[in-house]
Structure formats: C-alpha cells, structure tokens
Design a protein around this motif. Structure first.
Motif, PDB file in Angstrom:
ATOM      1  N   GLU A   9       0.858  -1.189   0.000  1.00  0.00           N
ATOM      2  CA  GLU A   9       0.000   0.000   0.000  1.00  0.00           C
ATOM      3  C   GLU A   9       0.894   1.239   0.000  1.00  0.00           C
ATOM      4  O   GLU A   9       1.946   1.262   0.647  1.00  0.00           O
ATOM      5  CB  GLU A   9      -0.900   0.012   1.238  1.00  0.00           C
ATOM      6  CG  GLU A   9      -1.882  -1.143   1.256  1.00  0.00           C
ATOM      7  CD  GLU A   9      -2.853  -1.088   2.422  1.00  0.00           C
ATOM      8  OE1 GLU A   9      -4.040  -1.380   2.209  1.00  0.00           O
ATOM      9  OE2 GLU A   9      -2.411  -0.763   3.542  1.00  0.00           O
ATOM     10  N   ARG A  56      -4.614   7.452   5.309  1.00  0.00           N
ATOM     11  CA  ARG A  56      -5.286   6.455   4.437  1.00  0.00           C
ATOM     12  C   ARG A  56      -6.651   7.000   3.958  1.00  0.00           C
ATOM     13  O   ARG A  56      -7.415   7.565   4.754  1.00  0.00           O
ATOM     14  CB  ARG A  56      -5.496   5.178   5.259  1.00  0.00           C
ATOM     15  CG  ARG A  56      -6.216   4.059   4.537  1.00  0.00           C
ATOM     16  CD  ARG A  56      -6.414   2.887   5.465  1.00  0.00           C
ATOM     17  NE  ARG A  56      -5.154   2.238   5.811  1.00  0.00           N
ATOM     18  CZ  ARG A  56      -4.568   1.255   5.105  1.00  0.00           C
ATOM     19  NH1 ARG A  56      -5.168   0.762   4.039  1.00  0.00           N
ATOM     20  NH2 ARG A  56      -3.421   0.746   5.498  1.00  0.00           N
ATOM     21  N   VAL A  62      -2.972   5.468  -0.138  1.00  0.00           N
ATOM     22  CA  VAL A  62      -3.854   4.346  -0.514  1.00  0.00           C
ATOM     23  C   VAL A  62      -5.329   4.669  -0.209  1.00  0.00           C
ATOM     24  O   VAL A  62      -5.644   5.261   0.824  1.00  0.00           O
ATOM     25  CB  VAL A  62      -3.404   3.064   0.242  1.00  0.00           C
ATOM     26  CG1 VAL A  62      -3.369   3.286   1.739  1.00  0.00           C
ATOM     27  CG2 VAL A  62      -4.266   1.874  -0.099  1.00  0.00           C
ATOM     28  N   ASN A  64      -7.948   2.193  -0.445  1.00  0.00           N
ATOM     29  CA  ASN A  64      -8.635   0.898  -0.559  1.00  0.00           C
ATOM     30  C   ASN A  64     -10.045   0.988   0.011  1.00  0.00           C
ATOM     31  O   ASN A  64     -10.344   1.879   0.807  1.00  0.00           O
ATOM     32  CB  ASN A  64      -7.833  -0.179   0.187  1.00  0.00           C
ATOM     33  CG  ASN A  64      -7.685   0.143   1.657  1.00  0.00           C
ATOM     34  OD1 ASN A  64      -7.294   1.249   2.006  1.00  0.00           O
ATOM     35  ND2 ASN A  64      -7.999  -0.792   2.511  1.00  0.00           N
TER      36      ASN A  64
END
Ligand SMILES: O=C(O)CC1=CCC(=O)O1
Length: 259
Positions: A9, A56, A62, A64
């Motif tokens: 990541e 995040r 990243v 996700n």
C-alpha cells in the motif's frame, strides 16, 4: 513529496528539517491532506524533523475500500515511522488525527516523546451521524459534504476574510476520494476511547478552538479530566485551529514541546 510502500500500500509523506533533529509527526483531519500543515511545517522545520502524510483514504495515499478502523489508522502511523527508521517521535494530530494520537498514546506510548491532540474528542460525534455521512458520500459523492464544510471548519469572520485559503481547502475536499472519505467516517463511527484515555501517560497537550462546533471546549475538558497531567490551551478559532489561529497554535505547540 515522497511515497513509501507498506504491505503493497502506498503512503504519501513529506519530511522537512534537519535530519538529526527530533521528529514531529503531523496527522490531518477528515477531508484534508498533509498540506493543511503548511504553516506548521514552515515554522517547525527549523528545529524539528517534520513528518506529515496523507491519512489512508486521503490525498495520494492508498484509498482501498473500507470500512477502516481507528486501530488501522493508528497502525499506519507506526508502520510509516518504522519504515522510515524513526524510533521515537512527538505526534500532533487534529480532529480525526487527534483520535489517532489518543490511540497511539494508549497503544504505543513507548514510541511517543510528546502528544498533542487538537480539536478532537475521545469520541467525535455520534455513530449514526457518521454512518449517514458515509452513506451520503458513497451515493452522491463529495459535493453535499463539501458545501457545508466551511461553516464547520472556520468561523464566519475567517471565511469572509480568507476566501482563498478557505476555497482551496473546500476544493480539496471536493476532490477527496469518496470511498476513502466514507471509510474514514466508518472508522469515526466506531471510535470511542472514552473508557481508555485515562491510560495515556505521555505528556499531552490538548488544544481546543473556542468557537469549534464539532469538537467543543467541553470535549477538550472531558479529555483533560481523564489524561493526568495534561496541559490545555484554548485558541480563538473554530475547528481547523492550526490554520485559523496558526501563530497562536505554533507558539502553544512550541512552548509545550520545549517545556
Ligand atoms: O465534519 C468535519 O468535517 C470535521 C471533522 C470531524 C472529524 C474530522 O477529522 O474532521
């Protein structure tokens, strides 16, 4: 900016200041990026090795699919510092970043020199509200949230006097990845450290904004009551106090870090 790969990541980060200086790590709020700390990076990189990153789900880090958890966001900080060879650091987080800071104070005190938690609470808002916001941005994108954000982040006087600064942040929010943002809302929905923050023994500064409608002075009082020996400062600002009252913020942070 630089990127680092951790377990496949990507995290976007920036390091400024003398290589051997003590590390000061800055963690952004929901819907902003590392760039929210520009005034602090300028000020502190004379005497500190300043590390800022995109949480995040934000900026160039990243994104996700979530839901994310506070534990995951806290572990991201530990993984980034480990990957950069940083053993110990002072941590300054605002709002969601302040919750990450409290998590670190509870779960990784051996990594912390000093802890600064700004415009935050041991529990921010209500679970249902965060779930609603996550559903809204997943279905309609960032615009509905972005339209109401200036009034949550800044006082009306600051918005009127500083249109360029405010518009840049709101434009950034509009461009935030909806799934990444929603996944952080999922983390905020579940994050509740009220029963645990009394475990924090790291020297801690609690910064509140006197006009903050999101994380109030009463939230700061509740944290101060539980974190033994914590220091406390109230700034003449709303939620993003490091931007609205940047000089007073920097002076308070500097005095605490030096003390
Ligand atoms: O609602 C907002 O935009 C303010 C906020 C709550 C948590 C956070 O990090 O920012």
């Amino acid at each position: 900016m630089s990127t680092i790969q951790i377990n496949n990541e990507t995290f976007n980060y920036q390091l400024n200041g003398p290589e051997n200086a003590p590390v000061l790590f800055f963690s952004n709020s929901l819907g902003t990026t590392y760039s929210m700390w520009a005034k602090q990076v300028d000020y502190f990189s004379k005497n500190y090795r300043v590390l800022s990153y995109d949480t995040r789900g934000h900026g160039e880090s990243v994104k996700n699919k979530g839901p994310y958890t506070l534990e995951q966001l806290g572990n991201d900080v530990l993984h980034i510092t480990q990957a950069l060879g940083i053993e110990k650091f002072s941590f300054c987080g605002i709002s969601m970043g302040g919750l990450i800071g409290q998590w670190l104070g509870i779960h990784a005190p051996e990594k912390l020199d000093k802890l600064v938690v700004c415009n935050t609470a041991a529990k921010i808002g209500q679970e249902a509200g965060w779930n609603e916001r996550a559903t809204l941005v997943r279905s309609e994108g960032m615009n509905p949230v972005a339209n109401g954000s200036a009034g949550r982040w800044f006082t009306e006087g600051f918005v009127q006097a500083n249109p360029v600064i405010v518009n840049e942040l709101i434009d950034g929010l509009r461009q935030t990845d909806a799934e990444g943002y929603a996944s952080c809302c999922d983390a905020l929905a579940k994050a509740d450290l009220r029963e645990k923050i009394a475990l924090i023994k790291t020297p801690t500064l609690i910064v509140a904004g006197g006009h903050d409608p999101v994380t109030t002075v009463a939230d700061a009082d509740a944290m101060a009551e539980k974190i033994a020996g914590s220091s406390r400062v109230d700034l003449n600002a709303s939620h993003l106090s490091n931007i609205e009252a940047s000089e007073a913020f920097n002076h308070a942070l500097e005095a605490f870090l030096k003390g």
